[in-house]
Design a protein around this motif. Structure first.
Motif, short mmCIF file in Angstrom:
data_model
loop_
_atom_site.label_atom_id
_atom_site.label_comp_id
_atom_site.label_asym_id
_atom_site.label_seq_id
_atom_site.Cartn_x
_atom_site.Cartn_y
_atom_site.Cartn_z
N ARG A 667 0.85 -1.18 0.00
CA ARG A 667 0.00 0.00 0.00
C ARG A 667 0.88 1.23 0.00
O ARG A 667 1.84 1.32 0.78
CB ARG A 667 -0.91 0.02 1.24
N ARG A 668 0.54 2.17 -0.87
CA ARG A 668 1.19 3.48 -0.88
C ARG A 668 0.10 4.53 -0.83
O ARG A 668 -0.57 4.78 -1.83
CB ARG A 668 2.05 3.65 -2.13
N ASP A 669 -0.09 5.08 0.34
CA ASP A 669 -1.18 6.03 0.58
C ASP A 669 -2.50 5.38 0.18
O ASP A 669 -2.88 4.37 0.76
CB ASP A 669 -0.93 7.33 -0.18
N GLY A 670 -3.22 5.96 -0.80
CA GLY A 670 -4.52 5.44 -1.18
C GLY A 670 -4.47 4.45 -2.32
O GLY A 670 -5.51 4.12 -2.90
N THR A 671 -3.30 3.93 -2.66
CA THR A 671 -3.16 2.97 -3.76
C THR A 671 -2.64 1.64 -3.24
O THR A 671 -1.66 1.60 -2.48
CB THR A 671 -2.19 3.52 -4.83
N GLN A 742 -7.48 1.87 -6.32
CA GLN A 742 -7.52 3.01 -5.41
C GLN A 742 -8.37 2.62 -4.21
O GLN A 742 -9.52 2.21 -4.35
CB GLN A 742 -8.12 4.24 -6.12
N ASP A 743 -7.79 2.72 -3.01
CA ASP A 743 -8.47 2.21 -1.83
C ASP A 743 -8.15 3.07 -0.62
O ASP A 743 -7.00 3.37 -0.34
CB ASP A 743 -8.03 0.76 -1.57
N GLN A 744 -9.19 3.50 0.07
CA GLN A 744 -9.04 4.26 1.31
C GLN A 744 -9.87 3.59 2.39
O GLN A 744 -11.03 3.23 2.15
CB GLN A 744 -9.53 5.71 1.13
N HIS A 745 -9.28 3.36 3.55
CA HIS A 745 -10.08 2.88 4.68
C HIS A 745 -9.53 3.49 5.97
O HIS A 745 -8.43 4.07 5.98
CB HIS A 745 -10.09 1.34 4.74
N PRO A 746 -10.26 3.40 7.07
CA PRO A 746 -9.88 4.15 8.29
C PRO A 746 -8.47 3.88 8.79
O PRO A 746 -7.85 4.74 9.39
CB PRO A 746 -10.93 3.67 9.30
#
Length: 748
Positions: A667-671, A742-746
């Motif tokens: 994972r690199r930030d939101g990727t 592209q992936d964002q989670h808490p």
């Protein structure tokens, strides 16, 4: 330490060579007599300076073999790599000569030698009588060769490499008219390199003094990368060779360009095509493909009986204009300014088009649904055409300066605007807006109705932070209080070395959004139709398979051999059809699953998938090397689909050679990026872009069980989450499949 390593290499290589000769030569000598048609064949040796797998040599080899295979004559092609750039010791070259004489080339009376690079030519000339049957020689890829001296050599001709310094530099300055500095990066480490460096310096000496030319050729790669990171707008960088690291070891392609690409924020150009697709904009590049193709054409003329001494060295036509569309877009370069006869790579292709072959396969599988399918495809074609017409309309508006354009001072107040901007914003006179804060008037509120503070405004960042901005997810507000979606570009306005404001251009993209919505709706209808059709096919397929089973159970003793073969064919294709239906259902359902509310454990999902493949793993003698995977906000079923298809693909193509399949992610930030790496036969470069198409099997997959839908499903899942899937060559052989989302989670 270095001497010890070299000694160890020589001793180990000698032992392996001796073992090879003792074990293999008796087998070769006791083998069958050469077939009669081999006696009539032409034997051609392709000899390279570099190590196997080096991109330049591989491209030349592919071009040579492709051209030679077009001949009607019978050709036996043998390829050897000297690896004489990494190992230059005389003892290594002597050991290599002995190996070629006693083992590799023994018993091969070559009719012609094709070679690339200066070291290979020197080696061939030195050992021509001993190793090469005094055969004619056709060289390629040699810079600065003395063509007059070549004419003095017996039966030697070839392709001279001529770097297009002036043409590439002139075009780069034309594409970037604000250029005030040009930096050449690369250390000449051979006599040919030094001669080319002198030529380049003579060329730039004739340019105006308004442009500063710098040659960074005496510092290590790490230092130059740090300097590149500090270059400002108005600077161009030309990659003109390799560089050493801090330890003095040369860093060769592709490691050098990857390192430089990460550090450089200004346009990069080069003179060689192997840097293309690795961060350079392009240029008039010397092409390995053209070099190999032209050299092979000369070879065919010689094999047809033409005298090599009567064929002059070719020194023109080996360069071609080539550019990378991603870099053109990154630096806002107008493609209309490029030469007409140019090649542009990485141009986007719409993911929704269907080839004729795919269309006929679908129609053949679901023949009785033809009318419904054609109706859906007709709607989709209309949506595509509407989108193309909309894009063409916006392009015409841009070319004729019909877009809205306005200027801002450092205080955010309007300094000018054009009639198109007035019209789109609903104002009659320029005096209504000039001198006023435009953020307060037209950009004060976001699309969702929340206030848009001036300090957060991306348009203002152009002059506040001297950065270039391009967005297409915001709205502007008209005089009457209504809003419209816009795509806008905001660039800093520079006077000398000082930013004095910004220039903003914008387009009303309402029609584009409507066309995209229509296209999305057409795609949803197509997915629904494929799902329904595939689901409804299960019932008749189950009946066919069931009655085939009953027929075998009840009548097996009365079946003739021919009838038994017919029944086996029915059962085989029933299983294949069932798999195809399952794959089509998975492809259709990929976009219809609700996202999870909490991150899913990808490591647990991968463990389940691995258990499903345990039998194939054990039978194939394969070992899975699994690294920890990051959690993602993606449904478990879709994560499982990704790994089931990629691991299943690796097992089908690579299990027959054993070895290891590596699985990992990061994972690199939101990727988030996952990879599955095998060491099988790999995928030909010309097929890599098509393996994710529905039903495409490629040249290596025609004899292997599969439906051709799995990789298309992986690509669809990746794009649903704002990413993509692609394949790269595994170092040493094989294929590495990568999936990026592209992936964002808490917890990210």
């Amino acid at each position: 330490m270095i001497g010890f390593l070299h000694h160890t290499f020589r001793r180990g290589f000698s032992s392996l060579l001796l073992a090879f000769c003792l074990l293999v030569l008796p087998i070769i000598s006791s083998g069958p007599v050469m077939a009669a048609h081999d006696l009539d064949a032409h034997h051609v040796l392709i000899l390279h300076t570099h190590q196997p797998g080096q991109s330049w040599s591989e491209s030349i080899t592919a071009a040579m073999e492709r051209t030679l295979n077009q001949s009607t004559a019978v050709l036996n092609i043998h390829v050897e790599n000297l690896d004489a750039r990494r190992y230059t010791e005389p003892s290594y070259l002597e050991l290599l000569r002995s190996d070629l004489r006693n083992c590799t080339l023994k018993g091969h009376p070559f009719d012609l030698v094709l070679l690339s690079d200066r070291n290979a030519l020197a080696f061939a000339l030195a050992h021509r009588q001993e190793l090469l049957n005094n055969s004619p020689i056709v060289f390629s890829g040699i810079r600065g060769i003395d063509t007059a001296a070549v004419t003095e050599l017996d039966r030697v001709t070839g392709i001279a490499e001529d770097l297009a310094y002036r043409e590439t530099l002139d075009l780069a300055l034309k594409l970037h008219p604000d250029t005030n500095r040009v930096v050449f990066v690369g250390q000449p480490h051979s006599e040919a390199d030094r001669a080319n460096d002198r030529t380049l310096r003579q060329i730039v000496a004739n340019y105006p003094d308004l442009i500063q030319f710098d040659f960074w050729d005496n510092q290590p790669l790490e230092v130059i990368a740090n300097q590149l990171n500090g270059l400002s707008r108005g600077t161009l960088v030309f990659i003109n060779g390799s560089l050493p690291d801090k330890g003095g070891h040369m860093v060769h392609f592709p490691t050098d360009i990857r390192y430089l690409r990460k550090a450089c924020r200004v346009p990069m150009y080069s003179f060689r095509d192997h840097y293309l697709n690795h961060g350079i904009v392009g240029g008039k590049l010397t092409s390995a493909v053209y070099q190999g193709q032209l050299a092979a054409q000369l070879a065919l003329r010689i094999l047809d009986g033409e005298d090599p001494d009567a064929i002059p060295v070719v020194s023109t036509g080996t360069n071609a204009w080539m550019f990378d569309d991603r870099q053109l877009e990154r630096f806002a370069i107008d493609a209309d300014l490029l030469p007409e006869e140019c090649t542009i790579i990485n141009q986007p292709t719409p993911p929704y088009t269907l080839s004729k072959r795919q269309l006929w396969v679908i129609l053949g599988v679901m023949a009785f649904f033809t009318l419904d399918l054609l109706f859906v495809l007709y709607q989709r074609r209309k949506a595509e055409q509407a989108l193309k017409e909309s894009i063409a309309q916006f392009q015409r508006l841009l070319n004729s300066a019909a877009e809205g354009i306005y200027g801002l001072g450092m205080d955010g107040k309007c300094s000018f605007l054009n009639p198109a901007a007035l019209r789109m914003l609903g104002y009659a006179e320029e005096t209504n807006l000039v001198g006023r804060d435009l953020h307060v008037l037209i950009h004060h509120t976001r699309a969702d109705g929340t206030p848009y503070a001036a300090e957060d405004c991306k348009i203002c960042h152009a002059y506040q932070q001297s950065s270039r901005i391009h967005l297409e997810d915001e709205v502007f507000w008209r005089k009457d209080g209504s809003s419209f979606p816009v795509e806008y570009w905001s660039y800093p306005l520079v006077k000398g070395n000082q930013t004095v404001g910004a220039v903003v251009s914008f387009l009303d993209i309402s029609e584009r959004r409507e066309a995209e919505d229509r296209l999305k709706e057409a795609n949803r209808e197509l997915d629904a139709f494929v799902y329904t059709a595939s689901h409804d096919l299960r019932t008749p397929l189950s009946v066919i398979s069931g009655y085939a089973d009953l027929l075998r159970e009840e009548c097996s003793d009365r079946l003739t051999p021919a009838a038994d073969e017919y029944l086996e064919t029915i059962e085989k294709h029933g299983v294949k059809m069932a798999g195809l239906i399952d794959d089509l259902l998975a492809l259709a359902k990929a976009g219809n699953i609700e996202p999870p509310k909490q991150p899913v454990d990808t490591n647990a999902i991968l463990a389940d998938v691995r258990r499903d493949f345990e039998t194939q793993i054990r039978q194939g003698g394969v070992r899975l090397d699994i690294q920890p995977l990051p959690q993602v906000m993606v449904p478990e079923t879709l994560v499982a689909e990704i790994f089931e298809n990629l691991i299943g693909n690796a097992l089908r193509y690579a299990a027959n050679v054993g070895g290891t399949i590596e699985i990992g992610g990061e994972r690199r930030d939101g990727t988030v990026r996952f990879h599955v790496c095998d060491h099988g036969p790999g995928i030909p470069a010309e097929e890599a872009a098509r393996v994710f198409e529905v039903f495409y099997r490629g040249s290596t997959g025609k004899q292997i069980l599969g439906s051709g839908v799995g990789l298309a499903t992986v690509q669809k899942i990746a794009r649903l989450y704002g990413g993509q899937a692609w394949v790269e060559k595994t170092p040493g052989g094989g294929a590495t499949f990568l999936v990026e989302i592209q992936d964002q989670h808490p917890d990210a």
